[in-house]
Design a protein around this motif. Structure first.
Motif, PDB file in Angstrom:
ATOM      1  N   TYR A   8      11.954 -57.091 -13.233  1.00 25.55           N
ATOM      2  CA  TYR A   8      11.521 -55.693 -13.176  1.00 25.55           C
ATOM      3  C   TYR A   8      10.045 -55.592 -12.810  1.00 25.55           C
ATOM      4  CZ  TYR A   8      10.652 -50.864 -14.534  1.00 25.55           C
ATOM      5  OH  TYR A   8      10.285 -49.540 -14.527  1.00 25.55           O
ATOM      6  N   ARG A  12       8.168 -53.394  -9.967  1.00 31.06           N
ATOM      7  CA  ARG A  12       7.439 -52.247 -10.528  1.00 31.06           C
ATOM      8  C   ARG A  12       5.945 -52.329 -10.254  1.00 31.06           C
ATOM      9  NH1 ARG A  12       8.566 -47.072 -12.093  1.00 31.06           N
ATOM     10  NH2 ARG A  12       6.855 -46.313 -13.392  1.00 31.06           N
ATOM     11  N   SER A  70      13.161 -46.569 -14.269  1.00 27.54           N
ATOM     12  CA  SER A  70      12.417 -46.862 -15.492  1.00 27.54           C
ATOM     13  C   SER A  70      12.974 -48.151 -16.105  1.00 27.54           C
ATOM     14  CB  SER A  70      12.565 -45.707 -16.488  1.00 27.54           C
ATOM     15  OG  SER A  70      13.915 -45.593 -16.916  1.00 27.54           O
ATOM     16  N   PHE A  71      12.213 -48.756 -16.995  1.00 30.44           N
ATOM     17  CA  PHE A  71      12.654 -50.024 -17.590  1.00 30.44           C
ATOM     18  C   PHE A  71      13.949 -49.862 -18.395  1.00 30.44           C
ATOM     19  CE2 PHE A  71      12.183 -53.561 -20.772  1.00 30.44           C
ATOM     20  CZ  PHE A  71      12.465 -54.576 -19.864  1.00 30.44           C
ATOM     21  N   ASP A  73      16.401 -47.736 -17.855  1.00 37.20           N
ATOM     22  CA  ASP A  73      17.482 -47.616 -16.873  1.00 37.20           C
ATOM     23  C   ASP A  73      17.767 -48.962 -16.203  1.00 37.20           C
ATOM     24  OD1 ASP A  73      17.820 -44.981 -17.426  1.00 37.20           O
ATOM     25  OD2 ASP A  73      16.770 -44.227 -15.654  1.00 37.20           O
ATOM     26  N   TYR A  74      16.707 -49.722 -15.960  1.00 37.14           N
ATOM     27  CA  TYR A  74      16.869 -51.046 -15.351  1.00 37.14           C
ATOM     28  C   TYR A  74      17.668 -51.969 -16.264  1.00 37.14           C
ATOM     29  CZ  TYR A  74      15.492 -55.275 -12.776  1.00 37.14           C
ATOM     30  OH  TYR A  74      15.493 -56.446 -12.041  1.00 37.14           O
TER      31      TYR A  74
END
Length: 333
Positions: A8, A12, A70-71, A73-74
């Motif tokens: 991520y 990001r 977003s983290f 959701d990831y």
């Protein structure tokens, strides 16, 4: 979790302006998958499907199909339980649209889909598997070439029923959670050629390879070898793509053969379509629309892919035993 967090972070907090940085973000999950397969770390079950969908997310971000999630959701996308073990390779765009839509899935449809998948997996698949190589050919009795073709056909049907049934269950379970999952099969048994078969078989994998490897590789070949006709460059790109398709299942001799056979079948169909496209319209209509010929095409495709499935479903030792037994039958029928 640490690995997923690092993946991520790569999308990001690192700029996508550089091709090399994009490659780093894209290949981190792929490298993890390769190391896991080579090292035989059976602890990481489902790593292939996770690696592919996470790398495909990088591709979707790169082409501006989706924004960086977003983290939370990831994490939800990474560990989405129904697709964790055996796919499909569901794109993040499907997942995100499901989260943002107010439309609800009918529970009756999802339960019917689960029931259909369960019947495929646990009844029909187990039935045809009794006539496959594992249960019929190696039962200790004498077998003929006819038995070989029967076992090959049943192996094809077993893989289809088992995998498509599992996909039906996954799609149904995801529907209960109101998450849309990509369809993975579309009646491949009736495909008239290998190209059409791979448009209907393991669709999520075929489309993944098309987007992230075939198209960029073909573009590279067209720039590097612009004097070669495009029809030949497409054939080369198709063949290499299906070699990778075979090796994705595992680094073994049989999976390499599976990749080669799929590649050869696809390339032959590619050149056949190219040849047909240059014929007179009247002849083209006969070859493409004649029902008897279409049935022949379907039978030939079914037969060829059944042989591919023979190598897919057996290991190297088993396939060698079968081949050594049937070869004398071909020479001295």
């Amino acid at each position: 979790l640490a690995l997923i967090a690092s993946f991520y972070a790569s999308i990001r907090y690192i700029s996508f302006s550089s091709v090399h940085i994009f490659g780093l973000a894209f290949f981190l999950p792929i490298i993890w998958m390769i190391v896991t397969k080579i090292s035989h770390w059976t602890l990481f079950v489902g790593v292939s499907y996770m690696a592919f969908r996470l790398s495909y997310l990088v591709y979707e971000v790169k082409i501006n199909r989706v924004k960086i999630p977003s983290f939370p959701d990831y994490l939800a996308f990474s560990f989405f339980t129904p697709t964790f073990l055996m796919g499909p390779i569901n794109p993040y765009s499907y997942f995100e649209n499901s989260l943002n839509t107010a439309e609800k899935t009918l529970l009756s449809d999802t339960f019917i889909r689960i029931a259909v998948g369960a019947v495929k997996c646990f009844i029909f698949a187990n039935f045809v598997n009794q006539l496959g190589f594992k249960n019929l050919w190696f039962d200790g009795y004498h077998h003929t070439i006819g038995d070989f073709f029967l076992c090959s056909a049943m192996s094809y049907l077993y893989i289809y029923l088992n995998f498509s049934g599992y996909s039906d269950i996954v799609i149904g379970l995801s529907g209960i959670l109101n998450i849309r999952v990509k369809e993975n099969f579309n009646y491949p048994l009736t495909a008239p050629n290998m190209i059409e078969l791979w448009r209907r078989w393991h669709i999520s994998l075929a489309e993944y390879l098309r987007d992230v490897f075939f198209m960029p590789f073909l573009l590279f070949l067209s720039r590097k070898f612009h004097r070669i006709k495009m029809v030949h460059l497409v054939a080369i790109a198709l063949f290499i793509t299906f070699i990778l398709n075979g090796l994705w299942h595992g680094f073994s001799q049989n999976f390499l053969i599976v990749g080669i056979m799929n590649g050869v079948g696809i390339v032959v169909c590619h050149y056949y379509n190219y040849f047909i496209s240059h014929l007179r319209p009247s002849i083209k209509n006969i070859l493409n629309k004649n029902k008897a010929l279409k049935l022949c095409y379907i039978a030939m495709t079914f037969f060829y892919f059944s042989i591919v499935c023979f190598f897919f479903i057996t290991n190297g030792n088993e396939s060698s035993i079968v081949i050594n037994k049937i070869l004398p039958m071909w020479v001295y029928p």
